[in-house]
Structure formats: structure tokens, C-alpha cells
Design an enzyme around this catalytic site. Structure first.
Site, short mmCIF file in Angstrom:
data_model
loop_
_atom_site.label_atom_id
_atom_site.label_comp_id
_atom_site.label_asym_id
_atom_site.label_seq_id
_atom_site.Cartn_x
_atom_site.Cartn_y
_atom_site.Cartn_z
N GLY A 171 38.75 -1.14 -16.56
CA GLY A 171 38.20 0.08 -16.26
C GLY A 171 38.79 1.25 -15.81
N GLU A 177 37.23 1.78 -45.86
CA GLU A 177 37.60 0.40 -45.15
C GLU A 177 38.93 -0.05 -45.80
OE1 GLU A 177 36.92 -0.92 -42.45
OE2 GLU A 177 37.40 -2.75 -42.57
N LYS A 194 42.24 -0.68 -43.35
CA LYS A 194 43.02 -1.83 -43.40
C LYS A 194 44.42 -1.82 -43.29
CE LYS A 194 40.70 -3.88 -41.17
NZ LYS A 194 39.33 -3.55 -41.04
O1 M6R Z 1 33.67 -3.56 -31.70
P1 M6R Z 1 33.10 -2.48 -32.39
O2 M6R Z 1 32.80 -2.77 -33.75
O3 M6R Z 1 32.25 -1.53 -31.93
O4 M6R Z 1 34.59 -1.95 -32.75
C1 M6R Z 1 34.78 -0.42 -33.55
C2 M6R Z 1 36.12 -0.21 -33.93
O5 M6R Z 1 36.98 0.03 -32.80
C3 M6R Z 1 36.58 -1.17 -34.74
O6 M6R Z 1 36.00 -1.24 -35.92
C4 M6R Z 1 38.04 -0.81 -35.25
O7 M6R Z 1 38.08 0.27 -36.15
C5 M6R Z 1 38.69 -1.98 -35.78
N1 M6R Z 1 40.19 -1.77 -35.41
C6 M6R Z 1 38.71 -2.20 -37.45
O8 M6R Z 1 39.66 -2.81 -37.89
#
Ligand code: M6R
Length: 617
Positions: free
Chosen positions: A104, A490, A494
Site C-alpha cells: 500500500g 483482447e 495478449k
Molecule cells: O483483476 P482485474 O480483472 O481487475 O485486472 C484488470 C487488469 O489489470 C487485467 O485484466 C490486466 O489487463 C491483465 N494484465 C490482462 O492480461
């Protein structure tokens, strides 16, 4: 200062070094740049810290080394204060009474530091964490009441803190205890037989115990090997409620796969089945969800749905928008959580807000949830992590049941989110105008999903061979229309995340309004050309880029595959119901990115600069 880091703690008879290092290595996927542990042995802290991977720290710990029976560990992802051993955690207080690990940000650390310096405190790091541990020591030295002195000093220090924290603290005067506290940073206690664990992520302790107690925001706990005492910042005692983790030990091991990402891609038939299990009506014409906390009558009154999320989860929300508008005819907005929280968006009275977050800990999404609640909207969460902050702070929601996702790049949790979106569209559709027959056909399509995904996974080797032809490029475009547009986004994300190739996702037709300037023999294009009703339009876009010498790979429906003879590389997927097509089309993109990253020798499960859950703004 440590923001996207991991905490582990242990009190018990096991080999302390091993428990702490094992826990830290299971949380490595979260992203970090230094690691450290401290134990308490014969009234003194044993402290070990190293830069880089947990392995560097493990190399410094001799397995015969006795670190004592109580200890804490940490991986730090530097934000303020550079990556260095002195800034790594644990941090020890000025007079050596306390050792702390902290996730934090202490926002007012500078003013506290100034005060402590005046009181004679010396600092040896640049971190806000050292300020906190010295503040604890300051209160400890002032405290007259000997009972609960350790816990009380932590509490008094935290009362002066502005910011966020998950902390675990050791005291040399209380050698059998760990004191923990949290505010907007996850922390849970694992209950064993004559031993206790502390972790910021359940995957760190699931091999030791499945019994956990989640700490709530604003709570502190004193933990011994046989007891947990929980209280609030306002001294209200809290009952420790035990929950059972539904994760298996093998969920957090590679099970013979080279990378967690490949394992998680291949787990999708199972994770999709888990997302759907028990969620269809007896007559198999609609879906049902146990945790929405709203009656069908209340849900019928909803006249707008807002989805907030980040990253991959935001892409899943875009698919949800297509589905819900198409099948339920309810207007949907999708907003980045980080934008929503400061945008002051006008919304209709009967707006339902969904926060979608795999980890349930993403700070921007948590803030969006809090903002929506503050404005009085109904809030629901779609998340994978039971007991996560977003799950607990929303009024209800839907768990994904994907199991732990260790690879930083989301894969199985993305398709589970889309699957839940499809089931929501079905549910809302059936509340409105969707007929029984349409609903029943929809359910049958969803039930086929695991098998269809398994069929695409069988094409792994074919996709690997195609990936070999594209691994040397530095730019790539992903194009799709309608519900395939978010899948293009997406696919591009990736590829960027794990192979570091620059990639962009775009609506296929929009390309000619600017993006086409990038198209050349150096910039291949991947098309999602799976939808029959608009196939001709997508084909025209393919011809536009072919005319500009771009190499093209296309994801097409099996039935149409032969008509794409002019395309460089074709990946055929089963021809399926519209509601499951985005999921089936995602699989080749995940494999494509994975194999390209592998060929390029990238660190697939822990891509540079990324963390699994982003708990900073
Ligand atoms: O845990 P969350 O789904 O809230 O995370 C959101 C993004 O940080 C997450 O989807 C990020 O984009 C990943 N690296 C995707 O592969």
C-alpha cells in the site's frame, strides 16, 4: 512504499524459511523487484533481503538456518524509493523493536517522518514503510498500559496514517505474535493445526491450509499459533469467521505444463463448465444466479446497465454490451473504472452497476464501485476471487469459479467473464422478450461451449506453426466487427503483454479512417472473420489490407474455410451460436500470443513491468 506486492507470515513449528519462501514464490506472478524475510530468533530479528527474484533470496537462505518460529516475508514492487536492498522489506524500526512488511501507500509519510526525525528517529531507507514502523515504535515507547501494548501501538500509529495498507508486524518483545491490519489492501489469515499463516493472496497458503479468515478493511488482528483476536480501529472486537477455500493444491502448480499461461489456456473447457455449473433453470430455458440480491421484479425495473472494469476485464464488458443489448434490449454503457471514478457520469435512476474484476482487488475498480455506491446505485460484482475486497464491498454478484489464475496475462478468467456475460444476457432477455424456445436454444449453445473450446485447443500445434511465421514482426493489427471487436482488442493486448510486439485492436471497418496508414508488408493483420451476416464486409476489409501487401491471418468458421484460399494463414473454428462465438474465437488468439512470446524467449508468466493485480491508481 510498496504497492503491488505480496505479504506472507507464519507462526508455528514448521521450517520458517521454507514456509516464507514457498509462499513468496507462489505469489511471484503478482510482479515485484525485490524480496525479503525476517524471523525472530532468541530475541533478535534475522533479516535477509535480495534484489530480483525470490530465487536470489532462497539462495541466501541455508535450509539448515534456524530463523525461529515466527516470521514475515514480502516481495516489493517499487513505486517511491528506488529498487534497492535498503528499500526492500521487511523494514526494521530505529531501535530494533519491530519488523514490518507493508503493501500500500502511506500518503502522509513525509509529515510523519519530519515529526519523528524531530523526536530523534533515524531513517535508513526512502520508504514510507519505515516511517510507519518507526511510528509504531514511537507509540510503543509512549504506551503506559502493558496489556495489549503491541496491538495498541500498531493501532495508534495507524490512526495517524492517510493511505492504504496491508501490514504484518513482528515485535521482539512479543516473540509469539504477529500483528496484522488492513485498509484497501488484501490480507487473510490461514488457520492450521497449532500454526497460523498470514498472506495477501490465498494461493500462498493453500498447500498448508484451506481454512481462512478474511480481514476486513479497518480491522487489526493479533495472531498466535493457536488464537486470532480481531478488533477494529475503534476497539470493537470482531468474531473471526472461518471460510473454506475452494481451491485445490494442484491449481497452483504447473502440472507438467511449461507455463501457467499455457496451463490456464488449456483449462478453459473446465473453467467454463465451472462458470456455468448450477446456473440454469430446471426447465433449461434461462440462467439463474444465487448472489444477485435483487428480485426478478427489481431486475425488470433496470433500464440501464453500466459495466466498469480495467484491462482484459474491460474487454469482457464490451462483449457483455453486445450481448445484453442484442438479447435483452437493455442499453449498456461500458466505462474504464479509472475514468468512471472521476467522470461524474449522469445515469438513470434505475441503473445497475456491474464491477468486473478477476482479482477483485484492482484499486481503480474498487474506487469505481465505491463511487457508484456513494451515488446510491445498485452495485454487483463479477469476480474470480472469493472474499476479495470488491466481492465484499459490492451488494451482490457472481463468482467466476475459474480457480486461481497465476499467469499475469488473463486467459481463462476472460472467457469465464464472457460466459457469465452471455448468461446474464440470457437471464435479462428471458425477463423481457426472449421466448422460451430462444432461451432453450441459448442454453444448449452454452452447454456445448466446453466441447467447442476443447476442439479449438486441439489445434495447438497448427497455431504454433502459424505463430512461427509472425514472431519476427514488431507491429501487428487485430481487426473484427461487432462482438469480435473486443476480441480483437483482447488478442492485441495478449500479444503486447507477453511478447512485447506492438499490436492494436480495431473495428475492422474503422481501419480505413486512419489505421490503414500503418498497413504494409511489415505490419501483418489478424482478422476475426467468423460472423456470417457481415462476412462480406469483413472480406472487403481483408482485401483492402492484402492490396497493401500485408500478410493476413484470419480466424474463420469451419464452414467458410475453403473460401479463404487467398489468405496467407487460416485458423478454422467451429461454427457456433453467436452467444458463444467470442469465447471460441478467443482461444486461437491466446495460443497465437503464447507461442509467439515463447519463440521470442519472453518471460511469459511474469511479463516485464506488469503485475497481476494493480492496487495503485
Ligand atoms: O483483476 P482485474 O480483472 O481487475 O485486472 C484488470 C487488469 O489489470 C487485467 O485484466 C490486466 O489487463 C491483465 N494484465 C490482462 O492480461
Amino acid at each position: 512504499m510498496a504497492a503491488m506486492c505480496s505479504i506472507i507470515g507464519y507462526v508455528g513449528e514448521k521450517n520458517l524459511g521454507q514456509v516464507l519462501l514457498d509462499g513468496l514464490s507462489r505469489m511471484e506472478y503478482r510482479g515485484y523487484d525485490s524480496a525479503g524475510i525476517s524471523g525472530l530468533k532468541d530475541g533478535k530479528f534475522v533479516l535477509l533481503k535480495r534484489l530480483g527474484r525470490v530465487k536470489n533470496l532462497a539462495d541466501a537462505v541455508d535450509s539448515s538456518m534456524n530463523l525461529g518460529n515466527v516470521g514475515i516475508g514480502h516481495t516489493r514492487w517499487a513505486t517511491h524509493g528506488k529498487v534497492s536492498v535498503r528499500n526492500a522489506h521487511p523494514q526494521i524500526s530505529c531501535n530494533g523493536i519491530f519488523s514490518i512488511v507493508h503493501n500500500g501507500v502511506i500518503e502522509n509519510y513525509e509529515s510523519i517522518k519530519k515529526y519523528l526525525v524531530k523526536q530523534g528517529y533515524k531513517f535508513s531507507s526512502d520508504t514510507d514503510t519505515e516511517v510507519l514502523v518507526n511510528l509504531i515504535e514511537y507509540h510503543y515507547n509512549k504506551e503506559r498500559e502493558p496489556k495489549n501494548k503491541f496491538l495498541t501501538s500498531v493501532q495508534k500509529a495507524l490512526l495517524h496514517v492517510v493511505g492504504t495498507y496491508g501490514i504484518a508486524v513482528l515485535s521482539k518483545d512479543n516473540p509469539d505474535e504477529i500483528v496484522v491490519a488492513r485498509k484497501s489492501s488484501p490480507l487473510l489469515i490461514g488457520v492450521g493445526d497449532g500454526e497460523m499463516f498470514v498472506a495477501s493472496d490465498a494461493c500462498a497458503i493453500v498447500t498448508h491450509t484451506k481454512n481462512v479468515v478474511y480481514l476486513n478493511d479497518g480491522e487489526l488482528a493479533r495472531i498466535t499459533r493457536s488464537d486470532i483476536f480481531i478488533t477494529t480501529m475503534k476497539n470493537k472486537e470482531v468474531n473471526a469467521i472461518k471460510c473454506e477455500l475452494d481451491w485445490q493444491t494442484e491449481d497452483v502448480s504447473l502440472k507438467g505444463y511449461e507455463h501457467f499461461m499455457l496451463k490456464e489456456i488449456c483449462e478453459q473447457p473446465q473453467s467454463l463448465e465451472n462458470a456455468m455449473r448450477g446456473r440454469f433453470s430446471d426447465d433449461m430455458s434461462t440462467s439463474k444466479f444465487g448472489g444477485l440480491q435483487l428480485s426478478p421484479h427489481e431486475l425488470r425495473q433496470i433500464d440501464r446497465i453500466l459495466f466498469c472494469a480495467c484491462g482484459t476485464a474491460w474487454h469482457a464488458c464490451l462483449v457483455a454490451e453486445y450481448f445484453i443489448e442484442k438479447y435483452a434490449r437493455i442499453p449498456v454503457e461500458v466505462e474504464y473504472s479509472s475514468e468512471f471514478r472521476y467522470r461524474n457520469m449522469p445515469l438513470e435512476k434505475n441503473t445497475l452497476v456491474f464491477i468486473v474484476s478477476q482479482s477483485g482487488e484492482t484499486l481503480d475498480s474498487l474506487a469505481a464501485l465505491q463511487e457508484a455506491k456513494r451515488k446510491g446505485y445498485k452495485t454487483l460484482a463479477i469476480t474470480n476471487v472469493v472474499g476479495s475486497t470488491i466481492a465484499r464491498e459490492s451488494e451482490g454478484g457472481i463468482y467466476q469459479h475459474s480457480g486461481p489464475e497465476i499467469g499475469v496475462a488473463a486467459s481463462k478468467t476472460f472467457t469465464a467473464q464472457i460466459c457469465i456475460a452471455a448468461m446474464l444476457a440470457l437471464y435479462f432477455g428471458r425477463l423481457h422478450d426472449m421466448s422460451f424456445d430462444e432461451g432453450a436454444a441459448f442454453v444448449q449453445a452454452l452447454l456445448q461451449l466446453p466441447e467447442k473450446v476443447a476442439q479449438v485447443l486441439e489445434k495447438k500445434d497448427e497455431i504454433r506453426l502459424i505463430a512461427e511465421k509472425y514472431a519476427h514482426y514488431e507491429d501487428m493489427l487485430f481487426l473484427g466487427r461487432q462482438s469480435m471487436f473486443p476480441i480483437a482488442l483482447e488478442g492485441a493486448l495478449k500479444l503486447k503483454e507477453i511478447s512485447y510486439i506492438h499490436a492494436e485492436g480495431y473495428p475492422a471497418a474503422e481501419m480505413k479512417h486512419g489505421l490503414i496508414a500503418l498497413v504494409s508488408e511489415k505490419c501483418p493483420c489478424l482478422f476475426l472473420a467468423t460472423q456470417k451476416d457481415i462476412l462480406g464486409k469483413t472480406v472487403s476489409n481483408i482485401r483492402e489490407v492484402k492490396a497493401r501487401n500485408a500478410r493476413v491471418v484470419a480466424i474463420v468458421s469451419e464452414e467458410d474455410a475453403t473460401s479463404f484460399g487467398y489468405i496467407d494463414d487460416v485458423i478454422a473454428i467451429p461454427d457456433v451460436h453467436d452467444a458463444i462465438r467470442p469465447i471460441v474465437a478467443t482461444i486461437p488468439l491466446q495460443l497465437f500470443a503464447y507461442y509467439i512470446a515463447k519463440i521470442r524467449g519472453c518471460d511469459i508468466d511474469k511479463p516485464r513491468n506488469l503485475a497481476k493485480s494493480v492496487t495503485v491508481e
